[in-house]
Design a protein around this motif. Structure first.
Motif, PDB file in Angstrom:
ATOM      1  N   ARG A  21      57.148  46.707  37.078  1.00 55.34           N
ATOM      2  CA  ARG A  21      57.714  47.891  37.737  1.00 55.34           C
ATOM      3  C   ARG A  21      56.673  49.009  37.846  1.00 55.34           C
ATOM      4  O   ARG A  21      56.712  49.806  38.784  1.00 55.34           O
ATOM      5  CB  ARG A  21      58.936  48.404  36.964  1.00 55.34           C
ATOM      6  N   THR A  22      55.763  49.058  36.883  1.00 56.68           N
ATOM      7  CA  THR A  22      54.799  50.163  36.843  1.00 56.68           C
ATOM      8  C   THR A  22      53.349  49.704  36.724  1.00 56.68           C
ATOM      9  O   THR A  22      52.443  50.527  36.659  1.00 56.68           O
ATOM     10  CB  THR A  22      55.112  51.094  35.650  1.00 56.68           C
ATOM     11  N   ASN A  23      53.125  48.374  36.682  1.00 57.40           N
ATOM     12  CA  ASN A  23      51.771  47.867  36.496  1.00 57.40           C
ATOM     13  C   ASN A  23      51.507  46.675  37.402  1.00 57.40           C
ATOM     14  O   ASN A  23      52.434  45.952  37.778  1.00 57.40           O
ATOM     15  CB  ASN A  23      51.567  47.411  35.035  1.00 57.40           C
ATOM     16  N   GLN A  24      50.238  46.477  37.734  1.00 59.39           N
ATOM     17  CA  GLN A  24      49.828  45.247  38.400  1.00 59.39           C
ATOM     18  C   GLN A  24      49.545  44.206  37.319  1.00 59.39           C
ATOM     19  O   GLN A  24      48.815  44.485  36.368  1.00 59.39           O
ATOM     20  CB  GLN A  24      48.575  45.474  39.242  1.00 59.39           C
ATOM     21  N   ILE A  25      50.106  43.025  37.465  1.00 63.55           N
ATOM     22  CA  ILE A  25      49.962  41.986  36.443  1.00 63.55           C
ATOM     23  C   ILE A  25      49.285  40.761  37.057  1.00 63.55           C
ATOM     24  O   ILE A  25      49.686  40.285  38.123  1.00 63.55           O
ATOM     25  CB  ILE A  25      51.330  41.594  35.865  1.00 63.55           C
ATOM     26  N   LEU A  26      48.277  40.266  36.356  1.00 64.27           N
ATOM     27  CA  LEU A  26      47.581  39.053  36.777  1.00 64.27           C
ATOM     28  C   LEU A  26      47.866  37.952  35.762  1.00 64.27           C
ATOM     29  O   LEU A  26      47.548  38.084  34.585  1.00 64.27           O
ATOM     30  CB  LEU A  26      46.077  39.306  36.855  1.00 64.27           C
ATOM     31  N   MET A  27      48.499  36.891  36.231  1.00 61.59           N
ATOM     32  CA  MET A  27      48.760  35.722  35.390  1.00 61.59           C
ATOM     33  C   MET A  27      48.153  34.506  36.070  1.00 61.59           C
ATOM     34  O   MET A  27      48.193  34.398  37.293  1.00 61.59           O
ATOM     35  CB  MET A  27      50.266  35.500  35.206  1.00 61.59           C
ATOM     36  N   PHE A  28      47.579  33.617  35.292  1.00 65.48           N
ATOM     37  CA  PHE A  28      47.092  32.379  35.884  1.00 65.48           C
ATOM     38  C   PHE A  28      47.198  31.251  34.869  1.00 65.48           C
ATOM     39  O   PHE A  28      47.118  31.464  33.668  1.00 65.48           O
ATOM     40  CB  PHE A  28      45.649  32.540  36.388  1.00 65.48           C
ATOM     41  N   LYS A  63      37.672  47.646  37.716  1.00 66.43           N
ATOM     42  CA  LYS A  63      38.004  48.423  36.523  1.00 66.43           C
ATOM     43  C   LYS A  63      38.234  47.510  35.322  1.00 66.43           C
ATOM     44  O   LYS A  63      38.672  46.364  35.473  1.00 66.43           O
ATOM     45  CB  LYS A  63      39.262  49.259  36.766  1.00 66.43           C
ATOM     46  N   PRO A  64      37.961  47.992  34.109  1.00 66.98           N
ATOM     47  CA  PRO A  64      38.284  47.216  32.899  1.00 66.98           C
ATOM     48  C   PRO A  64      39.777  46.908  32.861  1.00 66.98           C
ATOM     49  O   PRO A  64      40.603  47.704  33.330  1.00 66.98           O
ATOM     50  CB  PRO A  64      37.868  48.155  31.763  1.00 66.98           C
ATOM     51  N   ILE A  65      40.126  45.778  32.311  1.00 65.04           N
ATOM     52  CA  ILE A  65      41.513  45.316  32.304  1.00 65.04           C
ATOM     53  C   ILE A  65      42.102  45.323  30.896  1.00 65.04           C
ATOM     54  O   ILE A  65      41.379  45.354  29.899  1.00 65.04           O
ATOM     55  CB  ILE A  65      41.624  43.891  32.884  1.00 65.04           C
ATOM     56  N   TYR A  66      43.418  45.298  30.845  1.00 67.37           N
ATOM     57  CA  TYR A  66      44.140  45.147  29.588  1.00 67.37           C
ATOM     58  C   TYR A  66      44.541  43.677  29.477  1.00 67.37           C
ATOM     59  O   TYR A  66      45.196  43.143  30.368  1.00 67.37           O
ATOM     60  CB  TYR A  66      45.378  46.041  29.554  1.00 67.37           C
ATOM     61  N   SER A 264      54.330  47.259  22.842  1.00 67.47           N
ATOM     62  CA  SER A 264      52.937  47.197  22.410  1.00 67.47           C
ATOM     63  C   SER A 264      51.989  47.318  23.603  1.00 67.47           C
ATOM     64  O   SER A 264      50.958  48.010  23.531  1.00 67.47           O
ATOM     65  CB  SER A 264      52.667  45.897  21.653  1.00 67.47           C
ATOM     66  N   ILE A 265      52.331  46.646  24.693  1.00 68.25           N
ATOM     67  CA  ILE A 265      51.502  46.732  25.899  1.00 68.25           C
ATOM     68  C   ILE A 265      51.491  48.153  26.448  1.00 68.25           C
ATOM     69  O   ILE A 265      50.445  48.700  26.796  1.00 68.25           O
ATOM     70  CB  ILE A 265      52.001  45.742  26.970  1.00 68.25           C
ATOM     71  N   GLN A 266      52.659  48.766  26.510  1.00 68.04           N
ATOM     72  CA  GLN A 266      52.751  50.129  27.003  1.00 68.04           C
ATOM     73  C   GLN A 266      51.980  51.100  26.114  1.00 68.04           C
ATOM     74  O   GLN A 266      51.351  52.041  26.598  1.00 68.04           O
ATOM     75  CB  GLN A 266      54.214  50.560  27.118  1.00 68.04           C
TER      76      GLN A 266
END
Length: 271
Positions: A21-28, A63-66, A264-266
């Motif tokens: 809802r508030t973040n771009q998420i990359l899953m693979f 940009k650096p990622i989380y 924790s992620i937030q």
């Protein structure tokens, strides 16, 4: 988001649905998992480091990622952070495999130690030699109660995921290499001093669960005490590290306690 060994990112549906809802998420999925094709390359943690680095470059992510990583994926995340510290803004390790995982093998636990790496490698290679129809008959894929709350399309992918022969070929390679990988990662320096939350499972909850499936309580207690110790050590990777334990959760914290994973992620993103 880096999943555990033999795990699908679709199992993270509740976590990713909220965070997207508030973040771009990359899953693979690593090669061999899901619909990711398995090539000839040995599957180890460094292969995943290269996969992620190349994927970020392909997507022009500057940009650096989380990084959020579970179990074996956490070992890969630690490797990535030490090789490419400049690409990491923060990290959440969810019941992650430790660089000292060999310490678990050194415990004198007759029942638990019957399931050796060699046993799992042979089982995985046997499954890898089957076709999807044969695997369906052998494994009889199923959904956990939590999975049944997910959308029908996600449920179908989770069932399909379990009967992909290449999954087991990839797992065999990962298991074959993970202790050597852990030793290499431990020797590497340079983990970035970034916000870090390390989440461990509930020791007492896990002991009860394992006792119910026939693991002697004293063995489970000894194993879980060492596991908890290794989880705690990971929080010292950064001076900004925080250790949390997910009450009422086993290894799959993203299923048992998605709330603590989301929080924790937030927290890491907000620092």
């Amino acid at each position: 988001m880096l999943t555990g060994m033999g795990c699908s990112f679709d199992e993270w549906h509740e976590v990713t649905n909220e965070l997207s809802r508030t973040n771009q998420i990359l899953m693979f999925h690593r090669p061999g998992l899901g619909r990711s094709e398995l090539g000839d390359e040995v599957r180890n943690t460094y292969a995943t480091v290269k996969d992620l680095f190349e994927l970020l470059n392909s997507l022009k992510v500057k940009k650096p990622i989380y990084i959020v990583a579970h179990s074996y994926g956490g070992l890969c995340a630690q490797h990535f952070a030490k090789v490419h510290p400049e690409r990491v803004a923060g990290m959440v390790l969810v019941d992650s495999t430790s660089v000292d995982l060999k310490d678990l093998d050194e415990l004198d636990l007759p029942t638990i130690n019957k399931e050796t790496d060699e046993t799992w490698i042979n089982k995985c290679l046997e499954y890898a030699s089957k076709d999807r129809e044969q695997l369906t008959s052998i494994i009889q894929p199923f959904l956990l109660e939590k999975h049944k709350q997910f959308p029908a399309s996600v449920q179908r992918r989770l069932l399909e995921f379990q009967t992909t022969p290449s999954l087991y070929e990839a797992m065999a390679s990962e298991i074959k290499n993970w202790k050597k990988d852990a030793s290499i990662i431990k020797r590497l320096k340079g983990f970035p001093n970034v916000p870090l939350v390390v989440i461990g499972r509930d020791k007492e909850y896990t002991i009860i669960s394992e006792t119910e499936v026939g693991i002697p309580k004293w063995e489970s207690k000894k194993f879980e005490e060492k596991w908890e110790e290794l989880i705690g050590q990971q929080a010292t990777l950064s001076t900004k590290g925080e250790l949390r334990f997910a009450k009422g959760s086993g290894h799959s914290i993203f299923l048992d306690r998605p709330d603590i994973v989301i929080d924790s992620i937030q927290k890491v993103i907000g620092e």
